[in-house]
Scaffold this active site. Structure first.
Site, PDB file in Angstrom:
ATOM      1  CB  SER A 409      -0.879  -0.015   1.253  1.00 32.22           C
ATOM      2  OG  SER A 409      -1.561   1.208   1.371  1.00 32.22           O
ATOM      3  N   GLY A 434       5.763   4.655   3.017  1.00 34.33           N
ATOM      4  CA  GLY A 434       5.594   6.072   3.307  1.00 34.33           C
ATOM      5  C   GLY A 434       6.110   6.936   2.171  1.00 34.33           C
ATOM      6  CG  HIS A 462       3.413 -13.038  15.878  1.00 34.40           C
ATOM      7  ND1 HIS A 462       4.345 -14.035  15.700  1.00 34.40           N
ATOM      8  CD2 HIS A 462       3.995 -12.097  16.654  1.00 34.40           C
ATOM      9  CE1 HIS A 462       5.458 -13.707  16.340  1.00 34.40           C
ATOM     10  NE2 HIS A 462       5.273 -12.532  16.925  1.00 34.40           N
ATOM     11  CG  ASP A 466       9.636 -16.470  12.919  1.00 34.86           C
ATOM     12  OD1 ASP A 466       9.886 -17.681  13.007  1.00 34.86           O
ATOM     13  OD2 ASP A 466      10.191 -15.712  12.079  1.00 34.86           O
TER      14      ASP A 466
END
Lengths: 492, 373
Positions: A409, A434, A462, A466
């Site tokens: 995204s 960003g 999770h 990991d």
């Protein structure tokens, strides 16, 4: 007391029982209070009640049949196409009541009266006749509006008249409640500036007018002098004028805010998003963030942009991010997997269908580029162009929007640095990119140089992924982007 | 001095147009001819709205001349699904607009001119306006066989429709507008005005199809500009004003305060599609899946452009019933719109059991559903 007398006399005319019923129903409709104050002859104690009582008596008006007026061209019947009001609604003069159609002409019928709609004589698609009743309106009896009055145009007025009234055919617009407020405060409606629709005078306008009159709130400012409440200044008491020039002590004014809350049902696409995001909530997310030095990539893209343009494709950074992600997924396929409902099995997806979040008018949509693992950067760029133009036209197909296995995204195009993206089920990972910022960084020699820095924020499931796996994937992805030439070694 | 905003805006328009500022009691200025510099259908429709809402037409009538880039314009109470091929419109990037006047659907492009006659409600007279147009055409080309029918169409050679009419009446003002085919693309016109959607039932105003012809086919020396000029000249003569056309920019907020909001409103989904009168859809289609043909029956009620009731009849157990219910539930209340439905069904897929076969069945069914919109 005058009101009580009026009531008594009207009762004599109509009969007591009828009158009581009227007062009762009026007060419940107008003021939403089931209590009624009508026991005839009983002195009324509370001034508030008295006001209520008086108003009720006044508003129990006659039911007037508003007939469909002449349309012109000798037309005698029309079809009712849309009602703008329903029974029980209150209308003001000039409000739109309905839309009728006759032979290619669509006519907006507006109300002749202020009042409450009591009956609609036609349903949608029924034929209405000119000269026959269209709606029944209960009007304010105190108005004394004769049903036969034609309100279309008022005759021209002489020069000396108030400019306000030169606007032909526009009577001063105000609802009955506003008129009463003005009447009670001895305000001429023609002297108030209307700020509502069609220059209608609203309650706020009356209150503002009052405030200006008493000099209560506004400190003398240039603006306040521009629109004095009345050109007929001789009627304004001299005392009030002097008051307006002194610096006033701020008096708390009733804050009039006429905005209303608006509730809408959640439908369609938004409903589906609610479901998806609620399902996403069940995934235990963990985040991992890093910064990427894109200085080399920026340079590379500048070199390749014209070449892509010559082939008719706009080259952004995304194709590089997507390809690098796919190369990373080859090493860490768990990030391109899916966990089944019962969390019993993990399916490693063979295709890297990398989704690209897009912001459109509808909201967030995520089309995906299929089989990135066998696509070149150019092919990815070209496919992205196609998806983007379809997306902005609202023409993406079901195939484009389904089958994604991993998502990126690029929120940075709008802004932001670090984010906390939510995984889109049935995927297990997502990355938010960003914006690229130019920041000072140290190089190997300890010198400060200008670096093009972008932040990435990963979220992963999770249950099967990991932190170490995510970190290594991110490092690999980062290395490809910081040193684009290294991508060449591993490109398939 | 207290100025009402409508008076203010009328004064602004007249100030900028430099017409005699004799106030509203003047009887010398009987008319005004304005022409739009824009070919955006929404902006131009917004100008009509603006004049209808804000101008005082007591002593001054207005003629508005405009042309649009390719667009389909439906009448106030029509159903776009019944009137045109929406799929084709989307593909060809042809705009869809709903006007505020009644009547049927028309195709506009730069080869078509639009004329709007603004008067007070009392002076609303369509026949007069159309006779003016015919007079102008005959003055330009006396040999043209054009006449006005009692359905307010203008026919060429007694056969071909070259102009259609619609009107809007408000409280104090009214307007009558009509088209005039000069050199429109007839192929595109006939293909976009043919609806492929079956099984629609509604009380929306239906259009009456007609054979059309361009004036240019009859006389190749004609151009749109010449027609506009001839009509303006005739209007000026009949209203005893100068043959002077004032150009206006429909995006100019100082000239036309509030116009951009009007244009925006005309483009909203709620106006274009949401104002469709209630209709029902009852149809069936075949799907081919893994060699077998499946019959699917769909029934929907659509109100305000949204699906109120939805029924999908599938062969038993082809899709898990829970999933079917989920689809029907999600469609209910949703817009009857292909892009909305596409995003809806693909988003729903994320929370379905992850089974490739299930997904391909789902996509197949949904694609067919979307074709209905």
């Amino acid at each position: 007391m005058a009101a009580v007398t009026a009531l008594r006399s009207s009762c004599r005319a109509m009969g007591r029982l009828v009158c009581i019923h009227r007062v009762r129903s009026c007060s419940s409709v107008r003021f939403g209070k089931p209590k009624y104050v009508c026991v005839l002859g009983t002195p009324l104690q509370l001034s508030q009640q008295q006001r209520l009582f008086r108003a009720s008596a006044v508003s129990c008006g006659q039911i007037v049949q508003f007939k469909l007026s002449d349309i012109g061209e000798g037309i005698t019947e029309v079809t009712v196409k849309e009602w703008y009001i329903k029974e029980g609604d209150s209308v003001s003069q000039f409000d739109s009541i309905c839309e009728v159609q006759s032979d290619k002409a669509s006519v907006t019928i507006t109300s002749r009266y202020d009042g409450i709609i009591r009956k609609l004589h036609y349903n949608i698609d029924e034929i209405a006749y000119v000269g026959k009743p269209l709606v029944d309106i209960e009007i304010d009896a105190s108005k004394g509006v004769s049903p036969e009055e034609d309100v279309v145009e008022t005759p021209p007025m002489s020069h000396e008249e108030h400019t306000h009234q030169e606007i032909k055919g526009h009577k001063t617009l105000a609802t009955p409640a506003v008129r009463r407020l003005a009447m009670e405060n001895n305000i001429k409606l023609s002297e108030v500036v209307g700020t509502g629709k069609d220059n209608r005078i609203l309650k706020e306008d009356i209150l503002n007018y009052l405030a200006k009159q008493t000099g209560a709130i506004l400190p003398p400012s240039p603006k306040a002098e521009i629109i004095p409440p009345s050109p007929k200044s001789e009627t304004m008491p001299a005392a009030a004028k002097d008051k307006a020039r002194k610096i006033p002590i701020p008096v708390p004014r009733p804050i009039v805010f006429s905005g209303k809350d608006k509730t809408e049902p959640i439908t369609g696409f938004h409903k589906a998003m609610v479901k998806t995001m609620s399902a996403a909530l069940k995934i235990p997310h963990f985040g991992y963030c890093d910064e990427i030095d894109l200085t080399h990539l920026v340079q590379l893209r500048e070199e390749l942009k014209p070449l892509a343009q010559s082939r008719g494709v706009k080259l952004s950074f995304m194709p590089f991010f997507i390809k690098a992600a796919s190369l990373g997924l080859l090493q860490y396929p768990i990030l391109n997997a899916s966990l089944d409902e019962s969390c019993q099995n993990v399916t490693y997806k063979a295709s890297h269908n990398i989704g690209v979040a897009m912001d459109t008018e509808q909201g967030l949509i995520v089309p995906n580029v299929k089989n990135v693992q066998v696509c070149s950067v150019f092919e990815i760029a070209s496919e992205l162009n196609r998806l983007q133009s379809l997306g902005s036209a609202g023409q993406l197909g079901t195939n484009d929007l389904s089958g994604g296995t991993f998502t990126l995204s690029n929120i940075g195009t709008i802004g932001g640095t670090y984010a906390k993206p939510v995984i889109l089920p049935p995927e297990v990972a997502i990355g938010a990119l960003g914006k690229i910022q130019i920041l000072p960084r140290f190089n190997g020699k300890g010198e400060v140089f200008k670096a093009q820095i972008m932040n990435v924020s990963w979220s992963a499931d999770h249950r099967i992924i990991d932190g170490a796996t995510m970190a290594r994937f991110s490092n690999l992805w980062k290395s490809y982007l910081e040193n684009p030439a290294s991508m060449l070694l591993d490109l398939k | 001095m207290v100025l009402q905003s409508s008076l203010k805006s009328c004064l602004q328009l007249s100030c900028i147009l430099r017409t005699p500022k004799a106030g509203f009691r003047s009887t010398t200025s009987g008319g005004l001819i304005i022409q739009s510099v824009s070919d955006d259908v929404y902006q131009n429709l917004a100008v009509e709205d603006w004049i209808h809402d804000h101008m005082n037409l007591e002593n001054r009538q207005v003629l508005f001349l405009w042309r649009n880039s390719p667009a389909v314009v439906i009448g106030r109470h029509q159903n776009p699904w019944q009137e045109c091929n929406l799929r084709l419109l989307r593909q060809k990037d042809i705009k869809l607009a709903r006007r505020r006047s009644g009547g049927g659907t028309v195709y506009h492009d730069l080869g078509n001119i639009n004329l709007t006659f603004f008067t007070t409600r009392k002076k609303y007279e369509r026949m007069e306006n159309l006779k003016l147009v015919v007079k102008a055409l005959k003055a330009l080309r006396p040999q043209l066989d054009v006449h006005v029918t009692d359905r307010y169409d203008i026919l060429l050679n007694r056969q071909y429709k070259i102009s259609g009419t619609a009107a809007k009446l408000g409280r104090t003002t009214a307007y009558h507008h009509c088209t005039l085919l000069c050199k429109a693309d007839k192929l595109v016109l006939s293909s976009v005005l043919k609806s492929p959607y079956k099984g629609l039932k509604s009380n929306a105003t239906p259009s009456v199809p007609a054979s059309v012809k361009n004036l240019l086919e009859e006389d190749p020396t004609l151009t749109c500009e010449m027609l506009l000029d001839a009509i303006a000249e005739e209007y000026a003569a009949q209203h005893q004003i100068d043959h002077h056309v004032t150009f206006i920019n429909p995006t100019d907020e100082t000239l036309l305060p509030g116009i951009n909001n009007k244009a925006k409103e005309l483009q909203t989904w709620e106006w274009v599609y949401g104002k469709t009168p209630k209709f029902s859809l009852s149809t069936c289609f075949n799907m081919v899946y893994k060699g077998s043909v499946l019959d699917v029956k769909v029934a929907m009620d659509v109100k305000h452009g949204r699906i109120e009731v939805c029924n999908i009849d599938l062969p038993e157990q082809w899709l898990p019933p829970a999933l079917c219910n989920e689809l029907v539930k999600s469609l209910t209340g949703s817009k009857f719109c292909p892009s909305e439905t596409t995003t809806l069904v693909t988003t729903l897929l994320r929370v379905c059991p992850q089974d490739d076969e299930l997904h391909s069945k789902w996509n197949l069914l949904c694609e067919n559903m979307i074709m209905l919109m």
